[in-house]
Design a protein around this motif. Structure first.
Motif, PDB file in Angstrom:
ATOM      1  N   ASP A 173       0.754  -1.401   0.002  1.00  0.00           N
ATOM      2  CA  ASP A 173       0.238  -0.056   0.067  1.00  0.00           C
ATOM      3  C   ASP A 173       0.912   1.208   0.129  1.00  0.00           C
ATOM      4  OD1 ASP A 173      -2.463   1.655   0.340  1.00  0.00           O
ATOM      5  OD2 ASP A 173      -2.011   2.117   2.240  1.00  0.00           O
ATOM      6  N   ARG A 174       1.854   1.173   0.853  1.00  0.00           N
ATOM      7  CA  ARG A 174       2.720   2.409   0.965  1.00  0.00           C
ATOM      8  C   ARG A 174       4.180   2.177   1.111  1.00  0.00           C
ATOM      9  NH1 ARG A 174       0.564   7.486   2.689  1.00  0.00           N
ATOM     10  NH2 ARG A 174       2.075   8.819   3.618  1.00  0.00           N
ATOM     11  N   ILE A 175       4.944   2.883   0.616  1.00  0.00           N
ATOM     12  CA  ILE A 175       6.473   2.783   0.689  1.00  0.00           C
ATOM     13  C   ILE A 175       7.234   4.125   0.412  1.00  0.00           C
ATOM     14  CG2 ILE A 175       6.829   2.533  -2.067  1.00  0.00           C
ATOM     15  CD1 ILE A 175       8.719   0.453  -1.444  1.00  0.00           C
ATOM     16  N   GLY A 176       8.267   4.148   1.241  1.00  0.00           N
ATOM     17  CA  GLY A 176       9.086   5.390   1.200  1.00  0.00           C
ATOM     18  C   GLY A 176      10.366   5.033   0.449  1.00  0.00           C
ATOM     19  N   VAL A 177      10.990   5.933  -0.503  1.00  0.00           N
ATOM     20  CA  VAL A 177      12.015   5.625  -1.426  1.00  0.00           C
ATOM     21  C   VAL A 177      13.052   6.580  -1.249  1.00  0.00           C
ATOM     22  CG1 VAL A 177      12.576   5.304  -3.719  1.00  0.00           C
ATOM     23  CG2 VAL A 177      10.328   4.470  -2.888  1.00  0.00           C
ATOM     24  N   ASP A 178      14.248   6.238  -1.161  1.00  0.00           N
ATOM     25  CA  ASP A 178      15.271   7.416  -0.742  1.00  0.00           C
ATOM     26  C   ASP A 178      16.379   7.067  -2.113  1.00  0.00           C
ATOM     27  OD1 ASP A 178      16.928   9.284   0.261  1.00  0.00           O
ATOM     28  OD2 ASP A 178      18.238   7.617   0.900  1.00  0.00           O
ATOM     29  N   VAL A 179      16.804   8.026  -2.863  1.00  0.00           N
ATOM     30  CA  VAL A 179      17.602   8.050  -4.098  1.00  0.00           C
ATOM     31  C   VAL A 179      18.834   8.525  -3.353  1.00  0.00           C
ATOM     32  CG1 VAL A 179      18.327   8.800  -6.214  1.00  0.00           C
ATOM     33  CG2 VAL A 179      15.899   8.546  -5.482  1.00  0.00           C
ATOM     34  N   GLY A 180      19.900   7.680  -3.677  1.00  0.00           N
ATOM     35  CA  GLY A 180      21.425   7.928  -3.143  1.00  0.00           C
ATOM     36  C   GLY A 180      22.307   7.685  -4.259  1.00  0.00           C
ATOM     37  N   ILE A 181      23.686   7.484  -3.805  1.00  0.00           N
ATOM     38  CA  ILE A 181      24.880   7.532  -4.739  1.00  0.00           C
ATOM     39  C   ILE A 181      25.353   6.092  -4.980  1.00  0.00           C
ATOM     40  CG2 ILE A 181      27.310   8.384  -5.141  1.00  0.00           C
ATOM     41  CD1 ILE A 181      26.729  10.842  -3.920  1.00  0.00           C
ATOM     42  N   ASN A 182      25.556   5.554  -3.624  1.00  0.00           N
ATOM     43  CA  ASN A 182      25.955   4.223  -3.830  1.00  0.00           C
ATOM     44  C   ASN A 182      24.890   3.309  -4.325  1.00  0.00           C
ATOM     45  OD1 ASN A 182      28.439   4.870  -2.516  1.00  0.00           O
ATOM     46  ND2 ASN A 182      27.850   4.595  -0.249  1.00  0.00           N
ATOM     47  N   ARG A 183      23.634   3.396  -3.749  1.00  0.00           N
ATOM     48  CA  ARG A 183      22.404   2.501  -4.293  1.00  0.00           C
ATOM     49  C   ARG A 183      21.501   3.681  -4.760  1.00  0.00           C
ATOM     50  NH1 ARG A 183      23.717   0.777   0.755  1.00  0.00           N
ATOM     51  NH2 ARG A 183      24.406  -1.381   1.074  1.00  0.00           N
ATOM     52  N   ILE A 279      26.434  12.648  -7.854  1.00  0.00           N
ATOM     53  CA  ILE A 279      25.086  13.009  -7.717  1.00  0.00           C
ATOM     54  C   ILE A 279      24.379  13.137  -9.200  1.00  0.00           C
ATOM     55  CG2 ILE A 279      23.618  14.677  -6.843  1.00  0.00           C
ATOM     56  CD1 ILE A 279      25.330  15.374  -4.687  1.00  0.00           C
ATOM     57  N   ALA A 280      25.047  13.751  -9.945  1.00  0.00           N
ATOM     58  CA  ALA A 280      24.301  13.958 -11.436  1.00  0.00           C
ATOM     59  C   ALA A 280      24.245  12.610 -12.118  1.00  0.00           C
ATOM     60  CB  ALA A 280      25.386  14.969 -12.289  1.00  0.00           C
ATOM     61  N   ASP A 281      25.349  11.680 -11.871  1.00  0.00           N
ATOM     62  CA  ASP A 281      25.215  10.462 -12.523  1.00  0.00           C
ATOM     63  C   ASP A 281      23.911   9.468 -11.927  1.00  0.00           C
ATOM     64  OD1 ASP A 281      26.204   8.424 -14.117  1.00  0.00           O
ATOM     65  OD2 ASP A 281      27.649   7.682 -12.975  1.00  0.00           O
ATOM     66  N   CYS A 282      23.385   9.959 -10.856  1.00  0.00           N
ATOM     67  CA  CYS A 282      22.117   9.405 -10.463  1.00  0.00           C
ATOM     68  C   CYS A 282      20.982   9.585 -11.111  1.00  0.00           C
ATOM     69  CB  CYS A 282      22.040   9.622  -8.872  1.00  0.00           C
ATOM     70  SG  CYS A 282      23.180   9.124  -7.661  1.00  0.00           S
ATOM     71  N   GLY A 283      20.783  10.887 -11.545  1.00  0.00           N
ATOM     72  CA  GLY A 283      19.494  11.343 -12.381  1.00  0.00           C
ATOM     73  C   GLY A 283      18.422  11.283 -11.290  1.00  0.00           C
ATOM     74  N   CYS A 284      18.693  12.312 -10.347  1.00  0.00           N
ATOM     75  CA  CYS A 284      17.709  12.239  -9.135  1.00  0.00           C
ATOM     76  C   CYS A 284      16.431  12.936  -9.884  1.00  0.00           C
ATOM     77  CB  CYS A 284      18.060  13.217  -8.047  1.00  0.00           C
ATOM     78  SG  CYS A 284      19.436  12.268  -7.262  1.00  0.00           S
ATOM     79  N   TYR A 285      16.602  14.236 -10.523  1.00  0.00           N
ATOM     80  CA  TYR A 285      15.566  14.851 -11.126  1.00  0.00           C
ATOM     81  C   TYR A 285      14.627  13.937 -12.240  1.00  0.00           C
ATOM     82  CZ  TYR A 285      12.658  18.214 -14.014  1.00  0.00           C
ATOM     83  OH  TYR A 285      11.912  18.624 -14.482  1.00  0.00           O
TER      84      TYR A 285
END
Length: 392
Positions: A173-183, A279-285
């Protein structure tokens, strides 16, 4: 119904590639001609011509002396002038973009077509061009217009169409997601997705190709070949990153009803020159952009949490707040004695975040429920009182 875009690479013979290059060159010529007129009008403090005015002058003054305009579809230069008018609108009125610039051959070549467009299998029939073959099978939909662009010596076709919302069965139903560098992402259910690090893995080859390009004579055919090899490598890096993001965002949107992500300060994070490349290599946006439109496809909801909410300082069991230095990676609650990994504790708090009402607890088990806006106003009022006490 949401709008869906489709883009694929074209398989062209020499005749078709030449015809596409003529269309792109005509659109570029019309843009540069119209831009010159508009800049002259601004210098003379005259009224800026509209797209209709520019097209009428183009037919009367340019097409009559340049017969190669008749070899391409009239939609190509006409749409270029419309885009030019939009660019001036965004620069002078909306003030959301910079001053329009002159276009150069080989740099982002593209053009627009509309009219009688048919799709049959993996082929598309285009006006003035005929049947062209695609690398992928396009959806069998009615297409009114297409945009054809060139990237790294390859031609791509793209168009948009309406798609029905496909509500899928959700596993959570619900999940929290964090975008990082190593993962690339860490989820509150324990799922971890490794970061492909496309740019870092290809950095050595990019450096060699760039060094080879810098040693070629400007204007030579060998320099053009070296430039094409470098562009293809950059395109590969972008494709690898986009593929990983598409797989992750599709899995999240299809299998979760509510997805909570943090509103990260992208431009501020890129100012850290030690981590800016990673950070740019992650593609956060791009991750956020894809997740937002895919959630509308599959009947999911995306909640963007406030970046100022203290996720890493709250106990995930009883919401007790305490200071947590960055070098301490285990959250140990001073009230209930709960011990969890710092990142996992923040993810659990992120999963239970609500945009309208958030819980701030001053003592273990003793909650104070306030709205997010009230929490921000309390913080500003505390800062103001602190400043006043210093003045007194």
């Amino acid at each position: 119904m949401p709008q869906v875009s489709f883009k694929t690479k074209l398989k062209l013979n020499n005749k078709q590639a030449t015809l596409l290059a003529k269309h792109a060159g005509t659109a570029r010529h019309a843009w540069n001609w119209g831009l010159s007129l508009c800049l002259t009008a601004l210098d003379n403090k005259e009224k800026l011509p509209t797209a209709i005015d520019l097209h009428q002058r183009l037919v009367a003054e340019v097409k009559s002396v340049n017969p190669w305009y008749d070899e391409v579809s009239p939609c190509s230069p006409q749409q270029a002038l419309r885009h030019l008018a939009t660019a001036f609108q965004r620069w002078l009125v909306s003030k959301v973009s910079q001053k329009p610039k002159f276009k150069k051959k080989g740099n982002k070549d593209s053009f627009y077509l509309e009219g009688r467009i048919k799709i049959s299998g993996n082929r598309i029939n285009l006006p003035q061009i005929g049947w062209v073959t695609c690398h992928e099978i396009p959806p069998s939909v009615t297409v009114k217009n297409v945009t054809i662009s060139k990237l790294a010596q390859d031609w791509y076709i793209s168009f948009s169409y309406e798609k029905d919302i496909q509500t899928t069965a959700k596993i959570r139903d619900r999940i929290g997601v964090d975008v990082g560098i190593n993962r690339l992402s860490t989820c509150s259910d324990g799922t971890e997705v490794e970061n492909v690090k496309a740019y870092q893995k290809a950095k050595g080859r990019l450096v060699r190709l760039q060094r080879t390009l810098s040693r070629k004579v400007k204007g030579s055919s060998n320099r053009q070949k070296a430039s094409n090899r470098l562009a293809k490598q950059h395109r590969r890096v972008a494709n690898v990153r986009a593929d990983a993001l598409h797989k992750l965002t599709t899995w999240l949107a299809k299998n979760h009803s509510t997805i909570v992500i943090e509103d990260l300060h992208g431009s501020g994070r890129h100012k850290n020159h030690r981590l800016a490349s990673a950070i740019a290599d992650c593609g956060c946006y791009e991750f956020k952009r894809q997740l937002l439109y895919k959630a509308s496809w599959y009947g999911a909801e995306v909640i963007v949490a406030s970046r100022f909410y203290p996720f890493s300082q709250l106990c995930s069991e009883y919401s007790h707040q305490q200071q947590m230095p960055l070098h301490i990676r285990t959250f140990s609650c001073s009230c209930c004695g709960m011990k969890k990994d710092q990142d996992f504790n923040a993810l659990v708090n992120l999963e239970h975040y609500t945009p309208a009402v958030s819980s701030t607890v001053v003592a273990c088990g003793d909650s104070l429920v306030t709205a997010c806006g009230q929490w921000e106003s309390m913080k500003q009022e505390a800062d103001l009182n602190l400043g006043m006490s210093k003045i007194v």
